[in-house]
Design a protein around this motif. Structure first.
Motif, PDB file in Angstrom:
ATOM      1  N   VAL A   1       0.934  -1.061  -0.051  1.00 35.21           N
ATOM      2  CA  VAL A   1       0.156  -0.045   0.073  1.00 35.21           C
ATOM      3  C   VAL A   1       0.840   1.207   0.017  1.00 35.21           C
ATOM      4  N   GLU A   2       0.484   2.540  -0.451  1.00 36.91           N
ATOM      5  CA  GLU A   2       0.845   3.628  -0.238  1.00 36.91           C
ATOM      6  C   GLU A   2       0.869   4.089   1.196  1.00 36.91           C
ATOM      7  N   PRO A   3       1.728   4.697   1.954  1.00 34.22           N
ATOM      8  CA  PRO A   3       1.401   5.336   3.074  1.00 34.22           C
ATOM      9  C   PRO A   3       0.284   6.115   3.424  1.00 34.22           C
ATOM     10  N   ARG A   4      -0.103   6.717   2.401  1.00 37.36           N
ATOM     11  CA  ARG A   4      -1.433   7.542   2.411  1.00 37.36           C
ATOM     12  C   ARG A   4      -2.488   6.786   2.572  1.00 37.36           C
ATOM     13  N   THR A   5      -2.628   5.270   2.474  1.00 40.39           N
ATOM     14  CA  THR A   5      -3.774   4.417   2.160  1.00 40.39           C
ATOM     15  C   THR A   5      -4.455   4.409   3.899  1.00 40.39           C
ATOM     16  N   LEU A   6      -5.626   4.887   3.689  1.00 40.25           N
ATOM     17  CA  LEU A   6      -6.477   5.015   5.102  1.00 40.25           C
ATOM     18  C   LEU A   6      -6.819   3.544   5.348  1.00 40.25           C
ATOM     19  N   LEU A   7      -6.990   3.192   6.582  1.00 40.61           N
ATOM     20  CA  LEU A   7      -7.461   1.753   6.901  1.00 40.61           C
ATOM     21  C   LEU A   7      -8.445   1.313   6.361  1.00 40.61           C
ATOM     22  N   VAL A   8      -9.721   2.470   6.209  1.00 43.75           N
ATOM     23  CA  VAL A   8     -11.051   2.269   5.788  1.00 43.75           C
ATOM     24  C   VAL A   8     -10.721   1.949   4.055  1.00 43.75           C
ATOM     25  N   GLN A   9      -9.821   2.704   3.461  1.00 47.59           N
ATOM     26  CA  GLN A   9      -9.505   2.123   2.218  1.00 47.59           C
ATOM     27  C   GLN A   9      -8.844   1.007   1.892  1.00 47.59           C
ATOM     28  N   PHE A  10      -8.108   0.356   2.791  1.00 51.21           N
ATOM     29  CA  PHE A  10      -7.389  -0.816   2.655  1.00 51.21           C
ATOM     30  C   PHE A  10      -8.570  -1.751   2.852  1.00 51.21           C
ATOM     31  N   LEU A  11      -9.518  -1.635   3.762  1.00 53.61           N
ATOM     32  CA  LEU A  11     -10.459  -2.688   3.970  1.00 53.61           C
ATOM     33  C   LEU A  11     -11.517  -2.760   3.052  1.00 53.61           C
ATOM     34  N   ARG A  12     -11.928  -1.712   2.473  1.00 51.99           N
ATOM     35  CA  ARG A  12     -12.835  -1.656   1.415  1.00 51.99           C
ATOM     36  C   ARG A  12     -12.357  -1.946  -0.039  1.00 51.99           C
ATOM     37  N   GLU A  13     -11.286  -1.276  -0.363  1.00 49.50           N
ATOM     38  CA  GLU A  13     -10.939  -1.448  -1.748  1.00 49.50           C
ATOM     39  C   GLU A  13      -9.770  -2.731  -2.041  1.00 49.50           C
ATOM     40  N   ASP A  14      -8.967  -2.587  -1.002  1.00 46.45           N
ATOM     41  CA  ASP A  14      -7.904  -3.737  -1.174  1.00 46.45           C
ATOM     42  C   ASP A  14      -8.463  -5.170  -0.671  1.00 46.45           C
ATOM     43  N   LEU A  15      -9.461  -5.215   0.309  1.00 48.73           N
ATOM     44  CA  LEU A  15      -9.910  -6.400   0.619  1.00 48.73           C
ATOM     45  C   LEU A  15     -11.402  -6.745  -0.020  1.00 48.73           C
ATOM     46  N   GLY A  16     -11.909  -5.514  -0.141  1.00 47.59           N
ATOM     47  CA  GLY A  16     -13.463  -5.899  -0.740  1.00 47.59           C
ATOM     48  C   GLY A  16     -14.328  -5.857   0.656  1.00 47.59           C
ATOM     49  N   LEU A  17     -13.956  -5.437   1.874  1.00 45.29           N
ATOM     50  CA  LEU A  17     -14.967  -5.566   2.809  1.00 45.29           C
ATOM     51  C   LEU A  17     -15.682  -4.237   2.888  1.00 45.29           C
ATOM     52  N   THR A  18     -16.862  -4.159   2.270  1.00 43.26           N
ATOM     53  CA  THR A  18     -17.365  -2.880   2.233  1.00 43.26           C
ATOM     54  C   THR A  18     -18.453  -2.751   3.152  1.00 43.26           C
TER      55      THR A  18
ATOM     56  N   GLN B   1     -32.800   3.211   9.774  1.00 40.58           N
ATOM     57  CA  GLN B   1     -33.655   3.043   8.584  1.00 40.58           C
ATOM     58  C   GLN B   1     -32.899   2.896   7.352  1.00 40.58           C
ATOM     59  N   CYS B   2     -32.251   3.911   7.128  1.00 45.98           N
ATOM     60  CA  CYS B   2     -31.105   3.728   5.650  1.00 45.98           C
ATOM     61  C   CYS B   2     -29.983   2.822   5.954  1.00 45.98           C
ATOM     62  N   GLY B   3     -29.766   2.782   7.166  1.00 49.05           N
ATOM     63  CA  GLY B   3     -28.608   1.654   7.580  1.00 49.05           C
ATOM     64  C   GLY B   3     -27.154   2.023   7.393  1.00 49.05           C
ATOM     65  N   PHE B   4     -27.014   3.131   6.880  1.00 51.80           N
ATOM     66  CA  PHE B   4     -25.428   3.954   6.414  1.00 51.80           C
ATOM     67  C   PHE B   4     -24.922   3.671   7.735  1.00 51.80           C
ATOM     68  N   CYS B   5     -25.195   4.263   8.804  1.00 52.30           N
ATOM     69  CA  CYS B   5     -24.564   4.223   9.958  1.00 52.30           C
ATOM     70  C   CYS B   5     -24.547   3.215  10.880  1.00 52.30           C
ATOM     71  N   THR B   6     -25.359   2.130  10.624  1.00 53.84           N
ATOM     72  CA  THR B   6     -25.307   0.927  11.288  1.00 53.84           C
ATOM     73  C   THR B   6     -24.115   0.188  11.554  1.00 53.84           C
ATOM     74  N   PRO B   7     -23.216  -0.173  10.599  1.00 53.92           N
ATOM     75  CA  PRO B   7     -22.138  -0.918  10.987  1.00 53.92           C
ATOM     76  C   PRO B   7     -21.196  -0.238  12.088  1.00 53.92           C
ATOM     77  N   GLY B   8     -21.069   1.028  11.847  1.00 59.73           N
ATOM     78  CA  GLY B   8     -20.290   2.061  12.947  1.00 59.73           C
ATOM     79  C   GLY B   8     -20.915   1.980  14.265  1.00 59.73           C
ATOM     80  N   MET B   9     -22.329   2.062  14.336  1.00 62.15           N
ATOM     81  CA  MET B   9     -23.185   2.113  15.434  1.00 62.15           C
ATOM     82  C   MET B   9     -22.942   0.960  16.156  1.00 62.15           C
ATOM     83  N   ILE B  10     -22.893  -0.326  15.435  1.00 57.66           N
ATOM     84  CA  ILE B  10     -22.726  -1.517  16.115  1.00 57.66           C
ATOM     85  C   ILE B  10     -21.288  -1.897  16.621  1.00 57.66           C
ATOM     86  N   MET B  11     -20.365  -1.583  15.863  1.00 58.03           N
ATOM     87  CA  MET B  11     -18.819  -1.586  16.329  1.00 58.03           C
ATOM     88  C   MET B  11     -18.712  -0.859  17.608  1.00 58.03           C
TER      89      MET B  11
END
Ligand SMILES: Cc1cc2nc3c(=O)[nH]c(=O)nc-3n(C[C@H](O)[C@H](O)[C@H](O)COP(=O)(O)OP(=O)(O)OC[C@H]3O[C@@H](n4cnc5c(N)ncnc54)[C@H](O)[C@@H]3O)c2cc1C
Ligand code: FES
Ligand code: FES
Lengths: 263, 164
Positions: B16-33, B97-107
């Protein structure tokens, strides 16, 4: 969203960190990254190289040395919150949110000297001391000489804040904060303590370019007078779209009254 | 730079580039969206994951900072057939409702329940201060966390009884 690119390396000791900084003056220290990374994501900061000091073990944890607690700069807000320190746990509880507290560090916050940060008020009221190491060795800076201006502390480029020394015994202490509802930073925060000799010391943060002692409040309380109003002149304070200087001056009075009632 | 991060129990090594954020690593490199990005300012908490057991905003941690550490994301909490009590609580109490916040809420709520198995409404609200929901008004989220806390306490008691 993406920070600009940069070089990155980790230091595992203070000596190694100081050597890296001496060899490369452009390198920027990253601790918890919770002030630096948000600024880098918005490209308000674009350091060419980061030196990660988070993992330096000698900078972690809290120990007692006689009448002082010695707090490692890399101690997180979450660890401060769970500690035996005077006043600081109550202040840490008001910093950001649990995720911010799990990453952000006491040293990072105090070295950064954000005008809206919470700890500077506590450090000034308690009379903390700052242990700073640089190419010329180690020096200790009293709280009154630590906060020099907006985002400007006594920590110079090439130096590392290694420890914060906090007096271990106070009779009572309180922190009252009016927080920004989205960022959670202090619009105004007031810390009041009664020291081991029964004397009141107080300071405010958030209202001006840097945290300051509340001398007028100290004089009034130490001579048996009520808190009153007009503790700071609004002309010396900041105004923005969240709060005018007059409103901030009013908040200092209100929060000082609340904090003073608890010590 | 090569980094190795253990995510939901499995080790992944990526360049990874040093500037890669952990969230990008999870979503884009590992496909964990399942981990979301809701802001640019480190405020919304939609990106919350556990890093070595502590809840953190994965948009404000570099992937290189997480090298050698372990991460749990919402994908590591439960499966559709076997929901985590928090996931079940959000479902049953209509905590989204939309569920966008839910993963973060649960963690974030999961970290609270680890330290405090029976939080009051006020403690739940204070703990979730770094998780923004633009839909629900938070009321049902609090109910969902309280229900999950009860379910987890009951499960712990049942386990204790089975051990005795
Ligand atoms: C959403 C959010 C809400 C927040 N709310 C609050 C709040 O309510 N109150 C509050 O006070 N803060 C708040 N913060 C800021 C938070 O407390 C940061 O953790 C803190 O300001 C910086 O500490 P850090 O360890 O993250 O430092 P970093 O971001 O890593 O560093 C900050 C600066 O200090 C320098 N630095 C760091 N450590 C050292 C050292 N040991 N020696 C020399 N220089 C050093 C760095 O080079 C950088 O310039 C918030 C942050 C976020 C993201
Ligand atoms: S995406 Fe909003 S806090 Fe991380
Ligand atoms: S359910 Fe839509 S943001 Fe929370």
């Amino acid at each position: 969203m993406y920070p600009a690119n940069f070089d990155y390396q980790k230091a595992s000791s203070v000596a190694e960190a100081l050597a890296v900084m001496a060899a490369n003056p452009d390198v920027k220290v990253i601790a918890g990254g919770h002030s630096l990374l948000p600024a880098m994501k918005l490209r308000l900061a674009q350091p060419p190289a980061l030196l990660d000091v988070w993992g330096i073990e000698e900078l972690k944890g809290i120990r007692r040395e006689g009448d002082w607690f010695v707090v490692g700069a890399m101690t997180t807000h979450a660890d401060v919150l769970r500690s035996e320190l005077p006043l600081f746990p109550e202040v840490a509880y008001e910093v950001g949110d649990p995720m911010v507290r799990n990453r952000g560090t006491i040293g990072g916050s105090l070295a950064h000297a954000d005008p809206s940060a919470d700890y500077p008020a506590a450090a000034l009221a308690l009379g903390a001391e700052f242990v700073i190491r640089g190419p010329e060795g180690e020096r200790t800076v009293p709280a009154g000489e630590m906060f020099l201006g907006m985002f400007e502390s006594a920590v110079q480029p090439g130096e590392l804040l290694t420890h914060v020394r906090i007096p271990a015994t106070v009779q009572a202490s309180a922190y009252e904060k009016f927080k920004h509802p989205a960022s959670h930073y202090a619009i105004v925060g007031v810390a009041v303590i009664r020291d081991a000799n029964g004397q009141i010391r107080a300071a405010y943060t958030g209202a001006g370019e840097k945290a300051e002692r509340l001398h007028r409040l100290e004089e009034r309380l130490n001579s048996g007078q009520p808190v009153g109003t007009g503790l700071v002149e609004s002309a010396t304070l900041l105004g923005d779209r969240f709060a005018s200087p007059e409103y901030r001056a009013h908040l200092v009075d209100v929060l000082a009254e609340r904090a003073a009632a608890r010590v | 730079m090569n980094v190795t991060v253990t995510v939901n129990g499995k080790a992944y090594t990526r360049d990874v580039e040093p500037r890669t954020l952990l969230v990008q690593f999870l979503r884009e490199d590992l496909g964990l969206t399942g981990t979301h990005v809701g802001c640019d300012t480190s405020q919304c908490g939609a990106c919350t994951v556990h890093l070595n057991g502590d809840a953190v905003k994965s948009c404000t941690v570099l992937a290189v900072q997480a090298d050698g550490m372990s991460v749990t994301t919402i994908e590591g909490m439960g499966t559709p057939a076997d929901l985590h009590p928090l996931q079940a609580g959000f479902w049953e109490k209509h905590g989204l409702q939309c569920g966008f916040c839910t993963p973060g809420m649960i963690m974030s709520a999961a970290e609270l329940l680890k330290h405090n198995p029976d939080p009051s409404e006020e403690e739940i609200r204070h703990h979730l201060e770094g998780n923004y929901c633009r839909c629900t008004g938070y009321h049902n989220i609090v109910l969902a966390v309280r229900q999950a806390a009860g379910a987890l306490r009951a499960a712990a008691l049942a386990e204790q009884a089975a051990d005795d």
